[in-house]
Design a protein around this motif. Structure first.
Motif, PDB file in Angstrom:
ATOM      1  N   THR A  58       0.805  -1.224   0.000  1.00  0.00           N
ATOM      2  CA  THR A  58       0.000   0.000   0.000  1.00  0.00           C
ATOM      3  C   THR A  58       0.836   1.271   0.000  1.00  0.00           C
ATOM      4  OG1 THR A  58       0.030   0.132   2.392  1.00  0.00           O
ATOM      5  CG2 THR A  58      -1.719  -1.172   1.413  1.00  0.00           C
ATOM      6  N   GLY A  59       2.142   1.144   0.155  1.00  0.00           N
ATOM      7  CA  GLY A  59       2.970   2.332   0.322  1.00  0.00           C
ATOM      8  C   GLY A  59       2.927   2.791   1.772  1.00  0.00           C
ATOM      9  N   PHE A  60       3.787   3.763   2.106  1.00  0.00           N
ATOM     10  CA  PHE A  60       3.900   4.207   3.489  1.00  0.00           C
ATOM     11  C   PHE A  60       2.592   4.787   4.018  1.00  0.00           C
ATOM     12  CE2 PHE A  60       4.758   7.704   6.473  1.00  0.00           C
ATOM     13  CZ  PHE A  60       5.365   6.994   7.504  1.00  0.00           C
ATOM     14  N   PHE A  61       1.949   5.618   3.203  1.00  0.00           N
ATOM     15  CA  PHE A  61       0.768   6.309   3.715  1.00  0.00           C
ATOM     16  C   PHE A  61      -0.418   5.352   3.901  1.00  0.00           C
ATOM     17  CE2 PHE A  61       3.462   9.495   1.798  1.00  0.00           C
ATOM     18  CZ  PHE A  61       3.592  10.378   2.856  1.00  0.00           C
ATOM     19  N   GLY A  62      -0.486   4.353   3.031  1.00  0.00           N
ATOM     20  CA  GLY A  62      -1.501   3.316   3.219  1.00  0.00           C
ATOM     21  C   GLY A  62      -1.276   2.593   4.537  1.00  0.00           C
ATOM     22  N   ALA A  63       0.009   2.269   4.800  1.00  0.00           N
ATOM     23  CA  ALA A  63       0.339   1.576   6.050  1.00  0.00           C
ATOM     24  C   ALA A  63       0.003   2.451   7.250  1.00  0.00           C
ATOM     25  CB  ALA A  63       1.822   1.203   6.066  1.00  0.00           C
ATOM     26  N   LEU A  64       0.209   3.740   7.084  1.00  0.00           N
ATOM     27  CA  LEU A  64      -0.035   4.675   8.182  1.00  0.00           C
ATOM     28  C   LEU A  64      -1.510   4.660   8.601  1.00  0.00           C
ATOM     29  CD1 LEU A  64       1.582   6.713   9.825  1.00  0.00           C
ATOM     30  CD2 LEU A  64       0.868   8.480   8.230  1.00  0.00           C
ATOM     31  N   ILE A  65      -2.369   4.363   7.647  1.00  0.00           N
ATOM     32  CA  ILE A  65      -3.802   4.301   7.973  1.00  0.00           C
ATOM     33  C   ILE A  65      -4.223   2.894   8.396  1.00  0.00           C
ATOM     34  CG2 ILE A  65      -6.127   4.535   6.988  1.00  0.00           C
ATOM     35  CD1 ILE A  65      -4.804   6.728   5.146  1.00  0.00           C
ATOM     36  N   LEU A  66      -3.749   1.891   7.619  1.00  0.00           N
ATOM     37  CA  LEU A  66      -4.197   0.513   7.866  1.00  0.00           C
ATOM     38  C   LEU A  66      -3.640  -0.079   9.157  1.00  0.00           C
ATOM     39  CD1 LEU A  66      -4.067  -1.165   4.343  1.00  0.00           C
ATOM     40  CD2 LEU A  66      -6.064  -0.813   5.817  1.00  0.00           C
ATOM     41  N   VAL A  67      -2.343   0.142   9.398  1.00  0.00           N
ATOM     42  CA  VAL A  67      -1.707  -0.527  10.539  1.00  0.00           C
ATOM     43  C   VAL A  67      -2.370  -0.163  11.877  1.00  0.00           C
ATOM     44  CG1 VAL A  67       0.438  -0.746  11.853  1.00  0.00           C
ATOM     45  CG2 VAL A  67       0.470  -0.933   9.364  1.00  0.00           C
ATOM     46  N   PRO A  68      -2.609   1.139  12.137  1.00  0.00           N
ATOM     47  CA  PRO A  68      -3.265   1.461  13.419  1.00  0.00           C
ATOM     48  C   PRO A  68      -4.630   0.792  13.539  1.00  0.00           C
ATOM     49  CG  PRO A  68      -2.364   3.440  12.440  1.00  0.00           C
ATOM     50  CD  PRO A  68      -2.223   2.366  11.405  1.00  0.00           C
ATOM     51  N   LEU A  69      -5.346   0.670  12.421  1.00  0.00           N
ATOM     52  CA  LEU A  69      -6.649   0.013  12.470  1.00  0.00           C
ATOM     53  C   LEU A  69      -6.514  -1.463  12.822  1.00  0.00           C
ATOM     54  CD1 LEU A  69      -8.417   1.653   9.370  1.00  0.00           C
ATOM     55  CD2 LEU A  69      -8.792   2.125  11.809  1.00  0.00           C
ATOM     56  N   ILE A  70      -5.546  -2.124  12.186  1.00  0.00           N
ATOM     57  CA  ILE A  70      -5.346  -3.555  12.482  1.00  0.00           C
ATOM     58  C   ILE A  70      -4.930  -3.740  13.938  1.00  0.00           C
ATOM     59  CG2 ILE A  70      -4.001  -5.612  11.905  1.00  0.00           C
ATOM     60  CD1 ILE A  70      -3.658  -4.412   9.087  1.00  0.00           C
ATOM     61  N   VAL A  71      -3.985  -2.902  14.368  1.00  0.00           N
ATOM     62  CA  VAL A  71      -3.507  -3.033  15.750  1.00  0.00           C
ATOM     63  C   VAL A  71      -4.645  -2.714  16.725  1.00  0.00           C
ATOM     64  CG1 VAL A  71      -1.830  -2.213  17.455  1.00  0.00           C
ATOM     65  CG2 VAL A  71      -1.125  -2.541  15.090  1.00  0.00           C
ATOM     66  N   ALA A  72      -5.474  -1.733  16.370  1.00  0.00           N
ATOM     67  CA  ALA A  72      -6.631  -1.432  17.225  1.00  0.00           C
ATOM     68  C   ALA A  72      -7.549  -2.644  17.317  1.00  0.00           C
ATOM     69  CB  ALA A  72      -7.388  -0.228  16.665  1.00  0.00           C
TER      70      ALA A  72
END
Lengths: 291, 413
Positions: A58-72
């Motif tokens: 997803t690129g860095f910015f995609g990760a910046l949005i997706l990762v916190p959601l997954i971790v949440a």
């Protein structure tokens, strides 16, 4: 020389934001459920490793949005399956639980990814430096601080300006009254744990380009985050923010004046003095059920 | 089928019998107890990444030794544990000698743990081979008759790295800024570096001690930028070096970078985009000779990535001790010490010249290398992100030239 000193003070002030995301989450989980989440750093590490996995897609910015959601999401599952059993008993048990959980996660990461640190690159668009007169700063850190401030402001609005926040704040002070008003706190507890742990995941992504990603990175950051919470006062939003800034400032100034070897010790000294003078921390609130 | 004994069959049988006869003692020994190697190294904590490579190295060594008929005909058994910290390392070493009856111990990265293990080994009269502890005092005031060092010592790394910079004209009259880890390892390197700069006309303009738990270097980077040194030299370890690389690039600093202690795992963790400078190295996977490349091949086949210098250390320590047990005919501490100190004990270390243990302090005298980062755009893959120098000291120089200790005291067994 004075210019450099001012630069160091500014840098120190900003340095605090790195612990802020972690420390705020720690404080939030504690104030609502009375759980001292020693596994909070481990979720930070999960965030960093997820960033490695997701960025190529997803690129860095995609990760910046997706990762916190997954971790949440992981945080909510953890809350539902583990934390919920420990709300009403001695905090010592949850301390043991989360300490064990932290070790399991760290070893799990070591098992899956190996002990060697992983490399992770900064997105090209955020590379480079910014100059304010003689003060140099990294463009990436300005972005990092902006995201952190946005996240913290969002959290403040959520807690202080919404119906959701009102119930959470009421639940912190008096869960029984909230219950007798016919409001079940349980879903709120899950969401709050999700948000708090998601913030740790966000910090994991944000710090990956400038810190080393390795299985023990969570253990590395949790101590300092915990010290920030203790100085600020458990459960206090602004206390934690002030403490994060104080800690960053203390470190920055000591390095600036050539006492770098004291920079860690001074933070613990600061904690010691604060606890001596204000046992609840700088802005620690009196939370009835913990007295 | 007729049973007809020709002259040729007699000869052939005789030769076979002779061969069998010669081989018999080894064959009989193989029936005896296996050789037990204890392996202790930190696999968790900040040295864990190196410890993981150490374990991979020793496992591969044991596999290769056993595939080639064992050590002195004895199959090798390996017992590996996480050494954790100096106290635990000591307890576990004790247990390995007492309960597991290991013949000797190989391993370690932390110099403090090396010291406690060597004391236990000496009490049992067994050998300990240090594969990762750099401290000069282990080869000096704290030396021990039963301890041998495959890892090179701090002074040699400092001298090698210093000579590299000297040859580039970066020492005499130049300004240096150092960051040193605030514990024994960093202090040792700093002292050795100061001695080198003093002797060669370098000026130390800045010298900060970094707490071991520091992860953020922004305040240091601002100071370095202000000081405008010619060379920034790091005496840091583990993940701190990687953090520094990432943040050095982030703040756009471009002073010549180097340091006195290094492991390639730090370079790989930083990645081609962030890795900079020139660093000393006991061995690396780009050393171009048949033995090294065969090892790289075997390691990559087994583990899916090239070996780190720590894997080289533990692999070679395994082979060295197998050779020693074969030559000494037994694995007792005193017999091994006698062999390892003898002039016959020369070891093929996958380098141009063979190495040997210096009898006065048990340091393995060997060639080392300097690695230099490739510019970010030139790296072909995630592993080959640097180039290696030719062996240091150069082929026409005595092997012991750089292995002189300036700190750490004198060794007497």
């Amino acid at each position: 020389m004075l210019g450099l000193f001012i630069a160091q003070v500014l840098n120190g002030l900003l340095d605090g934001t790195y612990y802020l995301l972690i420390a705020l989450g720690l404080s939030l989980i504690f104030s609502l459920g009375g759980i001292i989440n020693l596994a909070h750093g481990a979720f930070f590490a999960i965030g960093a490793y997820l960033a490695i996995l997701i960025t190529p897609v997803t690129g860095f910015f995609g990760a910046l949005i997706l990762v916190p959601l997954i971790v949440a999401g992981l945080g909510m599952v953890t809350e539902r399956t583990l934390f919920t059993r420990f709300y009403r008993i001695d905090p010592l048990y949850s301390l043991l639980l989360t300490f064990g959980l932290a070790m399991v996660i760290e070893q799990g990461l070591r098992w899956i990814f190996g002990a060697s640190p992983q490399s992770y690159n900064m997105p090209d668009i955020l590379r480079g430096q910014v100059f304010f007169g003689d003060f140099i700063y990294s463009r990436y850190r300005i972005f990092l601080i902006a995201v952190a401030v946005l996240a913290v402001a969002g959290l403040w609005v959520l807690l202080n300006r919404t119906a959701f926040g009102r119930i959470v704040r009421a639940g912190v002070q008096n869960p029984e009254i909230v219950g007798s008003l016919g409001i079940s706190l349980r879903p709120y507890l899950s969401v709050v744990a999700g948000i708090a742990i998601g913030l740790a995941g966000l910090a994991g992504v944000l710090l990956s380009p400038i810190y080393t990603i390795h299985p023990a990175m969570g253990a590395e950051i949790i101590t300092l985050a915990f010290v920030v919470v203790v100085i600020g006062g458990l459960g206090s939003f602004w206390g934690v923010i002030i403490a994060a800034v104080l800690v960053g400032l203390t470190k920055g100034v000591l390095v600036a004046v050539g006492l770098s070897s004291w920079s860690t010790a001074a933070i613990y000294l600061l904690m010691f003095v604060v606890l001596l003078l204000r046992p609840r921390g700088l802005l620690g609130e009196r939370i009835l059920r913990f007295e | 089928m007729t049973l007809k004994t020709t002259r040729r069959t007699v000869l052939r049988t005789g030769a076979a019998g002779l061969a069998l006869g010669l081989a018999a003692p080894a064959y009989l020994r193989a029936q005896g107890a296996p050789l037990k190697i204890g392996h202790l190294t930190p696999t968790t904590g900040f040295l864990g990444p190196l410890g993981e490579y150490a374990q991979m190295g020793i496992k591969l060594a044991v596999e290769h030794i056993n595939a080639n008929g064992g050590a002195g005909g004895r199959q090798v058994e390996l017992i590996m544990e996480d050494s954790v910290n100096p106290q635990t390392a000591s307890t576990k070493a004790e247990r390995m000698f007492e309960r597991d009856q290991v013949d000797f111990i190989i391993g370690e990265i932390s110099s403090a743990s090396c010291l406690t293990i060597s004391q236990v080994a000496a009490r049992y009269g067994k050998c300990f081979v240090n594969t990762g502890g750099n401290s000069d005092s282990l080869r000096g005031a704290d030396c021990n008759r039963y301890m041998f060092h495959v890892e090179t010592q701090n002074s040699m790394y400092v001298n090698a790295e210093g000579e590299y910079f000297d040859a580039q004209g970066m020492v005499d009259g130049k300004n240096w800024y150092t960051l040193s880890a605030d514990y024994a390892f960093g202090h040792d390197l700093l002292n050795a570096a100061k001695a080198f700069l003093d002797a060669n006309g370098g000026v130390l303009v800045g010298d900060d001690l970094v707490p071991t738990d520091a992860t953020d270097f922004s305040s240091y980077l601002l100071k370095i930028r202000q000081a405008e040194p010619d060379v920034v030299a790091l005496n840091l370890a583990g993940t701190q070096i990687t953090n520094f690389f990432k943040q050095y690039g982030e703040f756009g600093l471009d002073f010549t970078l180097g340091g006195f202690g290094f492991d390639t795992v730090s370079a790989w963790a930083a990645g081609a985009q962030n890795f900079r400078g020139t660093w000393p190295n006991v061995w690396n996977h780009l050393v171009q000779n048949d033995a090294s490349q065969a090892f790289v091949q075997a390691f990559t086949t087994a583990y899916g990535k090239p070996p780190e210098n720590q894997a080289w250390g533990d692999y070679n320590a395994g082979l060295i001790m197998a050779q020693a047990v074969t030559a000494a005919g037994e694995a007792g501490g005193d017999a091994l010490v006698a062999y390892l100190e003898s002039p016959e004990a020369q070891f093929d270390l996958m380098k141009s010249r063979k190495g040997y243990f210096r009898p006065s302090d048990h340091q393995l005298i060997q060639e080392i290398y300097a690695i230099t980062a490739l510019p970010a755009g030139e790296a072909q893959n995630e592993w080959d992100i640097f180039t290696t120098s030719d062996p240091v000291p150069a082929a026409n120089e005595p092997l012991e030239r750089l292995a002189t200790s300036v700190t750490g005291g004198t060794c007497s067994f």
